[in-house]
Write an enzyme that holds these catalytic residues in place. Structure first.
Site, PDB file in Angstrom:
ATOM      1  CE  LYS A 206      -3.706   2.156   2.271  1.00  0.00           C
ATOM      2  NZ  LYS A 206      -4.039   2.270   3.642  1.00  0.00           N
ATOM      3  CD  GLU A 212       9.293  -6.075   7.484  1.00  0.00           C
ATOM      4  OE1 GLU A 212       8.697  -5.580   6.778  1.00  0.00           O
ATOM      5  OE2 GLU A 212       8.480  -6.798   8.783  1.00  0.00           O
ATOM      6  N   GLY A 267      -4.944  -1.965   4.442  1.00  0.00           N
ATOM      7  CA  GLY A 267      -4.261  -3.400   4.397  1.00  0.00           C
ATOM      8  C   GLY A 267      -4.644  -3.838   4.461  1.00  0.00           C
ATOM      9  NE  ARG A 268      -6.256  -3.723  10.717  1.00  0.00           N
ATOM     10  CZ  ARG A 268      -5.800  -2.397  10.637  1.00  0.00           C
ATOM     11  NH1 ARG A 268      -4.970  -2.488  10.211  1.00  0.00           N
ATOM     12  NH2 ARG A 268      -6.537  -1.722  11.710  1.00  0.00           N
ATOM     13  CD  GLU A 353      -2.107  -4.409  11.094  1.00  0.00           C
ATOM     14  OE1 GLU A 353      -1.290  -4.726  11.977  1.00  0.00           O
ATOM     15  OE2 GLU A 353      -2.651  -4.212  10.190  1.00  0.00           O
ATOM     16  CG  HIS A 384      -4.465 -35.900  15.794  1.00  0.00           C
ATOM     17  ND1 HIS A 384      -3.983 -37.052  16.246  1.00  0.00           N
ATOM     18  CD2 HIS A 384      -5.012 -35.665  15.009  1.00  0.00           C
ATOM     19  CE1 HIS A 384      -5.635 -37.722  15.627  1.00  0.00           C
ATOM     20  NE2 HIS A 384      -5.689 -36.645  14.957  1.00  0.00           N
ATOM     21  CE  LYS A 512       5.506  -0.866  10.096  1.00  0.00           C
ATOM     22  NZ  LYS A 512       4.743  -0.450   9.332  1.00  0.00           N
TER      23      LYS A 512
HETATM   24  O1  F6P Z   1       1.968  -4.230  10.122  1.00  0.00           O
HETATM   25  C1  F6P Z   1       1.705  -2.916   9.730  1.00  0.00           C
HETATM   26  C2  F6P Z   1       0.428  -2.871   8.602  1.00  0.00           C
HETATM   27  O2  F6P Z   1       0.938  -1.403   8.355  1.00  0.00           O
HETATM   28  C3  F6P Z   1      -0.361  -2.958   7.680  1.00  0.00           C
HETATM   29  O3  F6P Z   1      -1.401  -3.138   8.248  1.00  0.00           O
HETATM   30  C4  F6P Z   1      -0.358  -3.702   6.052  1.00  0.00           C
HETATM   31  O4  F6P Z   1      -0.672  -4.873   5.954  1.00  0.00           O
HETATM   32  C5  F6P Z   1       1.908  -4.406   6.609  1.00  0.00           C
HETATM   33  O5  F6P Z   1       2.084  -3.289   7.231  1.00  0.00           O
HETATM   34  C6  F6P Z   1       2.660  -4.029   4.950  1.00  0.00           C
HETATM   35  O6  F6P Z   1       1.994  -2.519   4.643  1.00  0.00           O
HETATM   36  P1  F6P Z   1       1.966  -1.816   3.135  1.00  0.00           P
HETATM   37  O7  F6P Z   1       0.866  -2.839   1.818  1.00  0.00           O
HETATM   38  O8  F6P Z   1       2.255  -0.998   2.957  1.00  0.00           O
HETATM   39  O9  F6P Z   1       3.409  -2.416   2.642  1.00  0.00           O
END
Ligand code: F6P
Length: 547
Positions: A206, A212, A267-268, A353, A384, A512
């Site tokens: 987003k 990452e 995002g979620r 979240e 199990h 972060k």
């Molecule tokens: O973990 C925090 C967060 O902002 C989530 O809400 C989101 O889904 C994820 O990081 C990834 O964010 P982005 O889509 O901006 O890389």
């Protein structure tokens, strides 16, 4: 709004809880042959049986009265109307617009968002079908054989879960991979299975700033060039889904390979947006449309059904009941479905979240519990692993059980056994096994009295443990869409009840920030000394050990 716990409706529930807490579901089932009929409903192809819960009609009435007192219906309307109910970020919350198959106008800041939504959806569909039918090839003209989605959180969990869940509907010509972890082992494992000239990378972010994802995307690009791809070939192998078009272009992804979405998509809640491009590639434009239609059907149900017959509302009320009155700390989500095995992880982000907050919308500390810990695993495997604790442990853990009447893949003899276990587990959790029943069983086996008495307490099951059963005909795209939307709306309803903003996530920021500070300390020349002694020593220990 008055403080939640001061509301007379809250106090009434507290009083009612005292009359219920020691009552037993088994007695209610014995006394009322219609309990299932009263406490079940069907919507969007899903049967919800919530009769195996520690509730009476009075419990539900009191919960719905509380929901009305906090103006749940008003909040629901505000969300669908595009009001900026995400108050800490000043944003509307409109994932429902992404699947608005009725195509009625939806306004944000006076502008209808539907033309842009439809435009991106059409571009995604055309792209997905071109990859599927071989019209979109790699730079050397070969067909795409591997699709690698690079993203994390909502930019990974949703597409990953859906692609796996609908694998029976996916093109078998390609393999689908999801890289999320910054641990290099993740991307290295995926890259080792692919070939540069037949791989399509989808960078989903987003913000297009997530550490990452950015690193994984750069690693993928470097690997691509290293393996033989040229800069000009990147356009055939890298596409992106983002709200930050400028950053994606800067990364080197040409504009025509960008699928845009907007800040009003959390995002979620983003799998319905351009973030779902890997899903569309897997199941095609029509499959993706079916997924959206299923979610839209659930949106309509949530919007139109009275609270008493509203599936997301009922599920949310049960979570309020157990979290705030019974003191439940966690909730298990258990799909009896191998293809739905990522569903617990997906709902974990969705619920925790969203509602893992201790400050309400108005900035006040809450004096009541909010989101339970959501966890789970696919059945029958979990029988199990952790079911022992569900049946005989000291923790009170309500659970959602999910299953399809028909299998995703027909393998003779398997599905009946899967379903028998599903039903048996919910029955066992409810009925338990009394001391008298165990004694009778052991006596019938001819066990010596002394051995019998020693063994007896270990074989008793307390029962009276609540479950919801969610059953549908097949895990097809429409049903999955409805199921996901059901959990989304349930989460929103809980947020309204707890007066928290379910659409921000400030709690992920501190870690972060600190990681940014620690990285140069870990890799630089000077030992760390500016933190507490634990943190300093961990950094310095790792500095020594990491080579
Ligand atoms: O973990 C925090 C967060 O902002 C989530 O809400 C989101 O889904 C994820 O990081 C990834 O964010 P982005 O889509 O901006 O890389």
């Amino acid at each position: 709004m008055s403080k939640l716990t001061d509301l007379p409706q809250w106090k009434a529930l507290n009083g009612h809880f005292k009359t219920i807490e020691n009552q037993d579901m088994r007695d209610w089932f014995m006394a009322d042959a219609n309990r299932f009929k009263t406490l079940s409903l069907q919507a969007c192809g899903i049967l919800l049986d919530y009769s195996k819960n520690r509730i009476t009609s009075e419990t539900l009435e009191l919960l719905f009265t509380l929901a009305r007192a906090v103006n749940l219906e008003g909040w629901r309307e505000r969300m669908f109307k595009g009001e900026k109910i995400n108050n800490t970020e000043g944003r509307a919350v409109l994932h429902v617009a992404l699947r608005n198959r009725s195509n009625t106008p939806v306004f944000v800041d006076g502008a209808d968002v539907m033309p842009a939504v439809n435009d991106v959806l059409a571009r995604m569909g055309t792209f997905a079908d071109a990859v599927r039918n071989g019209a979109w090839t790699g730079a050397t003209g070969k067909r795409i054989t591997d699709v690698v989605n690079i993203g994390i959180g909502g930019s990974d969990l949703g597409p990953n879960m859906v692609t796996e869940a609908l694998s029976a509907y996916a093109s078998k010509e390609m393999r689908y991979h999801f890289v999320s972890n910054v641990d290099g082992a993740h991307i290295a494992h995926v890259l080792s299975q692919t070939s540069w000239d037949t791989t399509l990378f989808i960078i989903c972010s987003k913000t297009f700033t997530t550490q990452e994802t950015m690193l994984n995307a750069q690693t993928a690009r470097a690997w691509f060039i290293d393996q033989g791809g040229r800069d000009k070939d990147v356009a055939r192998h890298f596409v992106a889904a983002t709200t930050n078009v400028a950053a994606a272009e800067k990364f080197g992804i040409p504009k025509e390979n960008l699928f845009e979405f907007w800040d009003w998509v959390g995002g979620r809640f983003s799998l319905w947006s351009a973030v779902g491009v890997s899903i569309a590639v897997a199941i095609g434009k029509d499959g993706f449309s079916r997924l959206l239609s299923g979610a839209h059907a659930m949106d309509r149900h949530f919007q139109d059904a009275p609270l008493e017959q509203n599936m997301p509302v009922i599920l949310a009320m049960l979570r309020i009941w157990y979290t705030n009155f019974f003191g439940a700390q966690s909730w298990a989500v258990i799909p009896f479905s191998q293809n739905l095995r990522w569903f617990p992880d997906y709902t974990q982000q969705g619920t925790m979240e969203s509602n893992g907050k201790s400050t309400d919308r108005d900035g006040q500390a809450v004096d009541y519990a909010t989101s339970p810990v959501t966890w789970g695993k696919a059945g029958t495997d979990c029988q199990h692993s952790f079911f022992q604790l569900l049946h005989q442990g000291t923790k009170f853990i309500p659970a959602d059980f999910l299953a399809a009447a028909q299998p995703d893949v027909l393998v003779e003899g398997h599905h009946d056994i899967l379903l028998a276990n599903f039903i048996a587990q919910t029955e066992a959790l409810m009925v338990g096994k009394t001391e008298a029943q165990v004694r009778q069983e052991l006596q019938a086996q001819g066990m010596k009295p002394e051995t019998l008495e020693a063994l007896l307490p270990h074989k008793v099951f307390p029962g009276n443990r609540p479950t919801n059963s969610l059953v549908y005909t097949r895990l097809d795209p429409e049903t999955l869409g409805a199921l996901i939307a059901l959990y989304e709306h349930m989460t929103f309803v809980q947020g309204v009840m707890w007066n928290v903003n379910s659409f921000d996530q400030w709690g992920v920021e501190l870690g972060k920030q600190l990681a940014q500070r620690i990285l140069p300390e870990l890799t630089g020349t000077k030992p760390a000394d500016s933190h507490d002694s634990s943190t300093n020593n961990l950094i310095n220990f790792m500095r020594k050990m990491r080579h």
